[in-house]
Design an enzyme around this catalytic site. Structure first.
Site, PDB file in Angstrom:
ATOM      1  N   HIS A 138     -52.399  18.766   7.348  1.00 11.64           N
ATOM      2  CA  HIS A 138     -52.158  17.326   7.398  1.00 11.64           C
ATOM      3  C   HIS A 138     -53.372  16.606   8.004  1.00 11.64           C
ATOM      4  O   HIS A 138     -53.823  15.564   7.508  1.00 11.64           O
ATOM      5  CB  HIS A 138     -50.920  17.016   8.246  1.00 11.64           C
ATOM      6  CG  HIS A 138     -49.620  17.263   7.548  1.00 11.64           C
ATOM      7  ND1 HIS A 138     -49.261  18.488   7.060  1.00 11.64           N
ATOM      8  CD2 HIS A 138     -48.590  16.413   7.255  1.00 11.64           C
ATOM      9  CE1 HIS A 138     -48.060  18.406   6.510  1.00 11.64           C
ATOM     10  NE2 HIS A 138     -47.634  17.147   6.613  1.00 11.64           N
ATOM     11  N   HIS A 195       1.522   2.927  -3.330  1.00 12.56           N
ATOM     12  CA  HIS A 195       0.430   3.593  -4.034  1.00 12.56           C
ATOM     13  C   HIS A 195       0.664   5.083  -4.165  1.00 12.56           C
ATOM     14  O   HIS A 195       0.434   5.685  -5.220  1.00 12.56           O
ATOM     15  CB  HIS A 195      -0.887   3.390  -3.277  1.00 12.56           C
ATOM     16  CG  HIS A 195      -1.726   2.269  -3.791  1.00 12.56           C
ATOM     17  ND1 HIS A 195      -2.224   2.228  -5.065  1.00 12.56           N
ATOM     18  CD2 HIS A 195      -2.172   1.145  -3.189  1.00 12.56           C
ATOM     19  CE1 HIS A 195      -2.934   1.128  -5.234  1.00 12.56           C
ATOM     20  NE2 HIS A 195      -2.913   0.445  -4.108  1.00 12.56           N
ATOM     21  N   GLN A 245       0.818  -1.215   0.000  1.00  7.64           N
ATOM     22  CA  GLN A 245       0.000   0.000   0.000  1.00  7.64           C
ATOM     23  C   GLN A 245       0.847   1.258   0.000  1.00  7.64           C
ATOM     24  O   GLN A 245       0.462   2.273  -0.577  1.00  7.64           O
ATOM     25  CB  GLN A 245      -0.936  -0.006   1.204  1.00  7.64           C
ATOM     26  CG  GLN A 245      -1.918  -1.158   1.199  1.00  7.64           C
ATOM     27  CD  GLN A 245      -2.674  -1.268  -0.117  1.00  7.64           C
ATOM     28  OE1 GLN A 245      -3.464  -0.389  -0.467  1.00  7.64           O
ATOM     29  NE2 GLN A 245      -2.425  -2.342  -0.861  1.00  7.64           N
TER      30      GLN A 245
END
Length: 425
Positions: free
Chosen positions: A412, A254, A251
């Protein structure tokens, strides 16, 4: 690598993300230009940053087929097998909707519908990432997305890597554009004369791509804002130092901002890994990048107990976690926060990157505390459904109206009560 004694409450070192104000202003200008000027702005930015004049934005069918034919046959076969594994894994994630029957013929349900169109960004330019094609496209295919668009920056010769084209060919993807960077994200989000906009954008990229995705969120959906790669390894005295070092460097190579951390209960292993990292990094083709990563975001922590080590890992919530301990599966059960967990000596992180079938698009920067890796659910939406019969309405309308009036929403209440008057109720 620096060796440190792990203490309770330690904040494990990791890279930061977000970009600076100058980068953000560049991205905002690109987005505005593409939105206003369409293809012309895409071509202008491609020439400015990628170094070639873009004649045709879209990759032709002939180019895709030629790219597939040009790839080494063994590599093509390997990609097909990896694609099969990835599809198999993601097929297990498929969900159907449901309907729950209630009294008096009423029911509640949820409908799961694939997105109409998604744009998948594949990094490129100086490198080729066929695996990113597989990891982004296959969950969308499994979900049932009908229109899948790929964008990827071409090299200075104006061509996409043969591996990327071969991966697209294997999956049957034909709508591919030779554009990258923030201009690609803008084209996918807003559309141009050549590109119909999509509903969601996924896939990793550089800081300009990440910032662009963040800026267009709301206009379209996105998967995540992924930062530099991370690996944490949880190991005890049974692990082999050369293998641990190799995995850390897998890693670190990278990105100079990548994060590589070992948490171990073994002082001996810590010392040997530090020596192995120094030995192995010198032999890496990407030595300079890996050294920068290890220097700034690499660390070895020695824990008194495995419980302390597990606590530290859960605090870090790494993108990738390898567990190289006795009874590794039992230790894995104690991990609450990690993007992907690789259990045991033979489950090295690149196994997941390329071949096992799990997805390698994963949350970084401790967002594994609340986020998941790319999966089939990222390419569907869920719609709730309600059917109330007359009797169910009659039974519950007074309750609903009272709740609405409690919140001061008379409209409502009247809406739910209005159903009865036609029968003189």
């Amino acid at each position: 690598m620096k060796i440190t004694k792990l203490t309770k409450g330690i904040s494990l070192k990791r890279p930061l993300e977000g970009g600076n104000e100058e980068q953000l202003q560049v991205v905002r200008q690109v987005l505005a230009d593409v939105r206003a000027q369409g293809d012309a702005a895409v071509r202008a930015y491609t020439e400015k940053w990628d170094g070639f004049t873009l004649q045709e934005l879209r990759v032709s069918t002939e180019e895709i087929e030629q790219g597939a034919k040009s790839l080494d046959p063994q590599l093509y076969a390997d990609l097909k097998e990896a694609a099969h594994n990835i599809r198999f894994y993601h097929e297990q994630q498929k969900r159907s909707g449901y309907r729950v029957q209630l009294a008096n013929g009423s029911w509640l349900g949820q409908r799961i519908t694939p997105l109409d169109a998604v744009g998948l960004y594949v990094p490129g330019g100086t490198a080729a990432y066929p695996s990113s094609v597989l990891m982004n496209v296959i969950p969308a295919l499994v979900a049932g997305v009908k229109r899948i668009v790929l964008t990827s920056p071409a090299g200075r010769d104006g061509q996409l890597p043969t591996g990327v084209l071969a991966a697209a060919h294997i999956l049957g993807i034909t709508e591919i554009y030779k554009i990258g960077g923030a201009q690609a994200i803008a084209a996918l989000a807003y559309g141009t004369e050549s590109i119909v906009p999509v509903d969601k954008i996924t896939g990793p990229g550089n800081i300009f791509v990440a910032l662009a995705k963040r800026e267009v969120f709301g206009e379209v959906a996105i998967d995540m804002i992924a930062g530099p790669s991370e690996i944490a390894i949880l190991a005890d005295d049974t692990a082999f130092a050369d293998e641990v070092a190799a995995d850390l460097l897998s890693q670190a190579e990278h990105d100079a901002l990548a994060c590589a951390i070992l948490v171990t209960t073994s002082e001996r292993l810590a010392e040997e890994v530090a020596q192995e990292v120094e030995k192995q990094v010198a032999a890496l083709p990407r030595e300079k990048v890996a050294r920068a990563s290890i220097a700034h975001f690499g660390a070895i922590y020695i824990a008194d107990t495995m419980a302390d080590a597990v606590e530290a890992i859960n605090s870090l919530a790494p993108e990738h976690l390898e567990i190289m301990t006795e009874q590794a599966e039992q230790v894995a059960e104690q991990i609450r926060h990690a993007g992907a967990i690789f259990v045991g000596r033979y489950s090295s992180e690149p196994v997941g990157d390329y071949f096992a079938g799990t997805n390698h698009v994963l949350p970084t920067n401790s967002t594994a505390r609340f986020a998941s890796g790319l999966n089939v659910d990222d390419f569907v939406k869920k719609t709730s459904m309600v059917y109330y019969s007359e009797q169910t309405w009659a039974n519950h309308a007074p309750k609903i109206a009272r709740l609405a009036r409690m919140e001061g929403l008379e409209g409502h209440a009247r809406a739910v009560e209005s159903r009865g008057w036609r029968k003189g109720e």
